[in-house]
Design an enzyme around this catalytic site. Structure first.
Site, PDB file in Angstrom:
ATOM      1  N   ILE A  30       0.851  -1.172   0.032  1.00 48.35           N
ATOM      2  CA  ILE A  30      -0.224   0.000  -0.040  1.00 48.35           C
ATOM      3  C   ILE A  30       0.853   1.177  -0.039  1.00 48.35           C
ATOM      4  CG2 ILE A  30      -2.160  -0.611   0.762  1.00 48.35           C
ATOM      5  CD1 ILE A  30      -0.972   0.189   3.658  1.00 48.35           C
ATOM      6  N   HIS A  93       8.101 -11.510   4.856  1.00 51.33           N
ATOM      7  CA  HIS A  93       7.796 -11.348   3.585  1.00 51.33           C
ATOM      8  C   HIS A  93       8.895 -10.871   2.484  1.00 51.33           C
ATOM      9  CE1 HIS A  93       7.776  -7.621   5.897  1.00 51.33           C
ATOM     10  NE2 HIS A  93       7.907  -6.868   4.841  1.00 51.33           N
TER      11      HIS A  93
END
Ligand code: AMP
Length: 131
Positions: A30, A93
């Site tokens: 984002i 991640h």
């Protein structure tokens, strides 16, 4: 407490999901460095990527390869760069970032901003390109 990524995995908060299987999920970052900047996340919540069991880290990279290939089908770029930072979200991640120049993956530079409609459209295209 569950990480923000576990909340995405459990559908407690929304995300622009581009790929998912039983063990991994990928969604748009984002605060992207580039259009198509995507995070690839194991569903198992382990903070530090190099603490993942061998088989899980290997499978994470194989899944990330498929996600990178789907981003490449949609976002014009020279190649997809890969980075592991992990200083903000304590849930392993991989960042996948479309690259045209080395500075495209400079995490110190200002992030881009897209509208919800733009994120949704891009996520759909990458999802449709995922094989
Ligand atoms: P780092 O842990 O340093 O690798 O940074 C975490 C990354 O996750 C940053 O690039 C954030 O923009 C991104 N991020 C944090 N929350 C979300 C979210 N809810 N959806 C998508 N990306 C996120």
């Amino acid at each position: 407490m569950a990480s923000i990524f576990s909340k995405i995995i459990n559908r407690e908060i929304p995300a622009y999901i581009v790929a998912e299987d039983n063990n991994f999920i990928a969604f748009l970052d984002i605060n992207p460095l580039a259009e198509g900047h995507t995070l690839v996340v194991p569903k198992q919540e382990i903070d530090y990527i190099f603490e993942l069991p061998d088989q899980d880290i290997a499978q994470l990279f194989v899944f990330a390869k498929r996600v990178a290939q789907s981003i490449e089908r949609v976002v014009p770029c020279k190649r997809i760069g890969l980075s592991v930072i992990g200083l903000e979200v304590p849930h392993s991640h991989i960042h996948l970032v479309p690259l045209n120049a080395v500075n495209d993956i400079n995490f110190a530079k200002p992030k881009l901003d897209f509208s919800r409609e733009q994120y949704l459209a891009l996520a759909k295209k990458i999802k449709d390109a995922f094989k």
